[in-house]
Design a protein around this motif. Structure first.
Motif, mmCIF file in Angstrom:
data_model
loop_
_atom_site.group_PDB
_atom_site.id
_atom_site.type_symbol
_atom_site.label_atom_id
_atom_site.label_comp_id
_atom_site.label_asym_id
_atom_site.label_seq_id
_atom_site.Cartn_x
_atom_site.Cartn_y
_atom_site.Cartn_z
ATOM 1 N N ALA A 1 0.710 -1.173 -0.193
ATOM 2 C CA ALA A 1 -0.092 -0.112 -0.108
ATOM 3 C C ALA A 1 0.938 1.191 -0.134
ATOM 4 C CB ALA A 1 -1.090 -0.046 1.340
ATOM 5 N N SER A 2 2.003 1.226 0.590
ATOM 6 C CA SER A 2 2.647 2.180 0.789
ATOM 7 C C SER A 2 3.347 2.836 -0.527
ATOM 8 C CB SER A 2 4.020 2.035 1.629
ATOM 9 O OG SER A 2 4.767 1.081 1.265
ATOM 10 N N ALA A 3 3.766 1.631 -1.563
ATOM 11 C CA ALA A 3 4.204 1.956 -2.954
ATOM 12 C C ALA A 3 2.982 2.564 -3.797
ATOM 13 C CB ALA A 3 4.878 0.916 -3.255
ATOM 14 N N THR A 4 1.835 1.676 -3.889
ATOM 15 C CA THR A 4 0.793 2.059 -4.497
ATOM 16 C C THR A 4 0.163 3.422 -4.365
ATOM 17 O OG1 THR A 4 -0.720 0.668 -3.170
ATOM 18 C CG2 THR A 4 -0.018 -0.525 -5.081
ATOM 19 N N GLU A 5 0.248 3.927 -3.175
ATOM 20 C CA GLU A 5 -0.164 5.353 -2.830
ATOM 21 C C GLU A 5 0.547 6.198 -3.610
ATOM 22 O OE1 GLU A 5 -0.014 5.605 1.335
ATOM 23 O OE2 GLU A 5 -2.023 4.121 1.663
ATOM 24 N N HIS A 6 1.904 6.071 -3.694
ATOM 25 C CA HIS A 6 2.956 6.943 -4.462
ATOM 26 C C HIS A 6 2.673 7.023 -5.977
ATOM 27 C CE1 HIS A 6 5.341 7.731 -0.961
ATOM 28 N NE2 HIS A 6 5.870 6.604 -1.173
#
Length: 279
Positions: free
Chosen positions: A138-143
């Motif tokens: 999630a931390s990466a897809t949010e970016h």
């Protein structure tokens, strides 16, 4: 990562247009010009991408790297990136299987964070608005969502599991691309007998996509015992016209997996799919 630097590998017609959309929310969008064709150079300039001399420079400067290349090259490209110990977010956005996507993830982790991506639709030019499906941490897809916010590339997150976006892309592509080939075969078959316009007239009366009617699969299964032989006959017609027959032979072979449910009006979609997978 408010305004990340983005690297695009490599800017084909889809990659360059997607990268141009990313530039809306990026500090810069880089591409490696070394070894690329004059057409790539022209395309990158048209979309305002910034050239760098080497892959190493691109990776050193990039927070996010997006891989959009011919499917056959995806793993070799990822292997090159892994050799430089890239430590940012790597978006594997090629039309490849979930298995290959996970192999690429294994190559790049733990240095990089992998986001699985699949673009469905035409390049985002001339008002086209493709969707970039994403799966991964999630931390990466949010970016990546933030990178394409307010652009012509829409984003949809499918969850944390790497492979989901690739699976959706290939499932849709298998229908969409094969359908176009079937059109060519059907029109070619009809043209051989001078009834191609009549065929188009019949089809024009129905514009819905069969893909939007999955419940009909159960009806197809119940009718497979007679649909299969029809396709064998049609394959013979194709052969007589000098057209490829293998696709219809393969479809007939697929239908044969349902021969034991002849005219079963109680068959459900789940039953039909289970029998298809485990005849």
């Amino acid at each position: 990562m408010d305004q990340p630097t983005v690297g695009i590998l490599h800017p084909g017609s889809m990659g360059a247009a997607v990268a141009a959309c990313a530039s809306t929310n990026a500090a810069a969008v880089l591409w490696c010009a070394t070894g690329r064709s004059p057409a790539s150079v022209e395309r990158a300039a048209q979309f305002g991408l910034a050239p760098v001399a080497t892959l190493a420079e691109l990776l050193d400067r990039s927070d996010i790297v997006i891989s959009l290349c011919p499917p056959a090259a995806a793993e070799d490209l990822a292997r090159d990136v892994a050799g430089h110990r890239f430590a940012g977010v790597y978006v594997e956005a090629n039309a490849i299987s979930p298995e290959r996507t996970n192999r690429i993830a294994a190559l790049l982790e733990p240095d990089a964070t992998i986001v699985d991506g699949g673009v469905v639709g035409s390049p985002p030019v001339g008002g086209k608005t493709p969707t970039l499906y994403l799966s991964g941490p999630a931390s990466a897809t949010e970016h990546i969502e933030a990178l394409f916010a307010r652009t012509d590339v829409r984003t949809t997150v499918l969850g944390p599991e790497v492979g989901k976006a690739s699976a959706l892309k290939l499932a849709y592509a298998s229908f969409q691309k094969t359908s176009r080939v079937l059109v060519a075969l059907a029109v070619g078959m009809a043209r051989e007998h001078g009834v191609d316009q009549e065929l188009v007239d019949i089809a024009s009366r129905r514009t819905d996509s069969y893909l939007a009617e999955p419940t009909y699969v159960a009806k197809a299964a119940a009718r497979a015992w007679r649909w299969g032989p029809e396709l064998e006959e049609a394959a013979g017609m194709l052969a007589a016209a000098g057209l490829p027959q293998e696709m219809l032979r393969a479809a007939a072979s697929t239908l044969a997996r349902w021969n034991d449910v002849k005219d079963d009006s109680e068959l459900t979609l789940t039953d039909a799919l289970d029998r298809l997978a485990h005849p």
